[in-house]
Design a protein around this motif. Sequence first.
Motif, PDB file in Angstrom:
ATOM      1  N   VAL A 150       0.839  -1.203   0.000  1.00 34.41           N
ATOM      2  CA  VAL A 150       0.000   0.000   0.000  1.00 34.41           C
ATOM      3  C   VAL A 150       0.873   1.251   0.000  1.00 34.41           C
ATOM      4  O   VAL A 150       0.708   2.161  -0.825  1.00 34.41           O
ATOM      5  N   TRP A 151       1.840   1.276   0.912  1.00 34.62           N
ATOM      6  CA  TRP A 151       2.685   2.463   1.042  1.00 34.62           C
ATOM      7  C   TRP A 151       3.571   2.643  -0.191  1.00 34.62           C
ATOM      8  O   TRP A 151       3.760   3.774  -0.666  1.00 34.62           O
TER       9      TRP A 151
ATOM     10  N   THR B  63       2.927   1.741  -3.221  1.00 30.28           N
ATOM     11  CA  THR B  63       2.102   2.229  -4.326  1.00 30.28           C
ATOM     12  C   THR B  63       1.888   3.736  -4.223  1.00 30.28           C
ATOM     13  O   THR B  63       2.066   4.474  -5.204  1.00 30.28           O
ATOM     14  N   ALA B  64       1.545   4.199  -3.027  1.00 31.73           N
ATOM     15  CA  ALA B  64       1.351   5.642  -2.826  1.00 31.73           C
ATOM     16  C   ALA B  64       2.656   6.388  -3.084  1.00 31.73           C
ATOM     17  O   ALA B  64       2.671   7.464  -3.696  1.00 31.73           O
ATOM     18  N   LEU B  65       3.753   5.796  -2.637  1.00 31.69           N
ATOM     19  CA  LEU B  65       5.057   6.429  -2.824  1.00 31.69           C
ATOM     20  C   LEU B  65       5.355   6.625  -4.314  1.00 31.69           C
ATOM     21  O   LEU B  65       5.762   7.713  -4.738  1.00 31.69           O
ATOM     22  N   VAL B  66       5.110   5.590  -5.107  1.00 38.45           N
ATOM     23  CA  VAL B  66       5.419   5.682  -6.536  1.00 38.45           C
ATOM     24  C   VAL B  66       4.537   6.738  -7.204  1.00 38.45           C
ATOM     25  O   VAL B  66       5.020   7.559  -7.989  1.00 38.45           O
ATOM     26  N   VAL B  67       3.236   6.730  -6.867  1.00 37.24           N
ATOM     27  CA  VAL B  67       2.337   7.740  -7.438  1.00 37.24           C
ATOM     28  C   VAL B  67       2.785   9.146  -7.039  1.00 37.24           C
ATOM     29  O   VAL B  67       2.660  10.105  -7.799  1.00 37.24           O
ATOM     30  N   ASN B  68       3.354   9.260  -5.824  1.00 34.10           N
ATOM     31  CA  ASN B  68       3.767  10.566  -5.305  1.00 34.10           C
ATOM     32  C   ASN B  68       5.160  11.004  -5.750  1.00 34.10           C
ATOM     33  O   ASN B  68       5.576  12.110  -5.404  1.00 34.10           O
TER      34      ASN B  68
ATOM     35  N   LEU C 280       0.535   6.501   4.994  1.00 35.60           N
ATOM     36  CA  LEU C 280       0.233   7.298   3.800  1.00 35.60           C
ATOM     37  C   LEU C 280       0.489   8.784   4.058  1.00 35.60           C
ATOM     38  O   LEU C 280       0.942   9.516   3.176  1.00 35.60           O
TER      39      LEU C 280
ATOM     40  N   VAL D 185       4.082   9.303   3.795  1.00 35.17           N
ATOM     41  CA  VAL D 185       4.492   9.265   2.379  1.00 35.17           C
ATOM     42  C   VAL D 185       4.196  10.607   1.699  1.00 35.17           C
ATOM     43  O   VAL D 185       5.018  11.119   0.944  1.00 35.17           O
TER      44      VAL D 185
ATOM     45  N   PRO E 136       5.412   7.750 -11.824  1.00 34.11           N
ATOM     46  CA  PRO E 136       4.000   7.972 -11.496  1.00 34.11           C
ATOM     47  C   PRO E 136       3.059   7.671 -12.664  1.00 34.11           C
ATOM     48  O   PRO E 136       1.976   7.123 -12.463  1.00 34.11           O
TER      49      PRO E 136
ATOM     50  N   ALA F   8       2.659   3.990 -12.757  1.00 31.83           N
ATOM     51  CA  ALA F   8       1.870   3.519 -11.621  1.00 31.83           C
ATOM     52  C   ALA F   8       0.388   3.803 -11.838  1.00 31.83           C
ATOM     53  O   ALA F   8      -0.461   2.932 -11.613  1.00 31.83           O
TER      54      ALA F   8
END
Lengths: 249, 110
Positions: free
Chosen positions: A81-82, A84-89, B16, B19, B48, B51
Amino acid sequence: MTAVRDTWIPPVDKPAFREGVRAMMPMSLAITVWGVVTGVAMANQGMSVPIGLLMTFTVFAGSAQLAVLPLLAVRAPLPVVWATALVVNLRFVIFAASSRRSFVDLTLRQRILAGYLNGDLGFALFSQRFADDPDRGSPVQWGYFYGGALVNWVVWQAASVAGIVLGGFAPEEWGLELAAYLALTAVLVPMCVKFPAIAGVAVAIVVSVVTVDLPMRLGLLVAVVAGVTVAMLAEHLHGRHARRRESTI
Amino acid sequence: MGLHHWPYMLAAIAGLTIVTVATRASFFMLPAQVQLPARVERALRYAPACALAAIVAPGVLTRDHDIAIGWGNDQMWALIIAAAVYAKTRNMIVMMTVGMGVFTFLRLVV
């Protein structure tokens, strides 16, 4: 109150603050749509109202929130989960790198709050406005930044809260999960301007669909690694091709 | 279901939040000597996009872990049309309206 404010926010120039507010205002409608879609998606997946509210006020990152929703719903491992958020961010790392000179000399708390607020729209307006400004942080720059950030935050949270509260009532057959995917596509499309990015995205699409059976939703991260590798490779080959063409002219 | 498991959700949200701040404030925390190498910056630009594609594609192109690309996939057609509209107009509201409109039309009429 003033003491608390000074701890978290550097001195701001009032006219610049108002200018920042005015610059962000026209974005309100788009921010509202995004916020409602994100809130509705969270509620529609079955997230409770208190958890939804906690998430919107703390995480404050629409695309990352939408991205991890399907993972949270199947209780994917937290590191996935983390990650995935990291990559998007990761795009925010570039934003931070290019606006750092205006913020790097602030106190730790001021930098933390500025970072939390430095989303897509705030960064876009700020970097346009101060592209040619040699100042390494000034009350005018900070005023503009916080003026825009305030509008962005308030409009986003209001819309998101409305979505969280109302989303639970929307019937499933309306297909509101599609709205969440459309919102993510709106972030994705402007990123696909050059050939390497398009090649990487195409590979990521294929790999993510083919690996959908991998446990723990790991297919997503496999797809990202494959996509980035192909994009970098495409860029390398493209660059060599361009150089060769130049040398023959 | 993960969404109703309080400890899981609280831990997820805490991570999150970290992050968000860690990425957005990343370079505000580093000394000025630390620069972002051009190659790394380009990789960060591609990640991104990949992703987002890897989240949207399985969501729209698969059903219960099976590939579901075909005429009957209303979501897929709605998304393709909406993406094309957005590429042309860059208008989020138009794109949302078209996407949900096409989906609802296909679902109810076709």
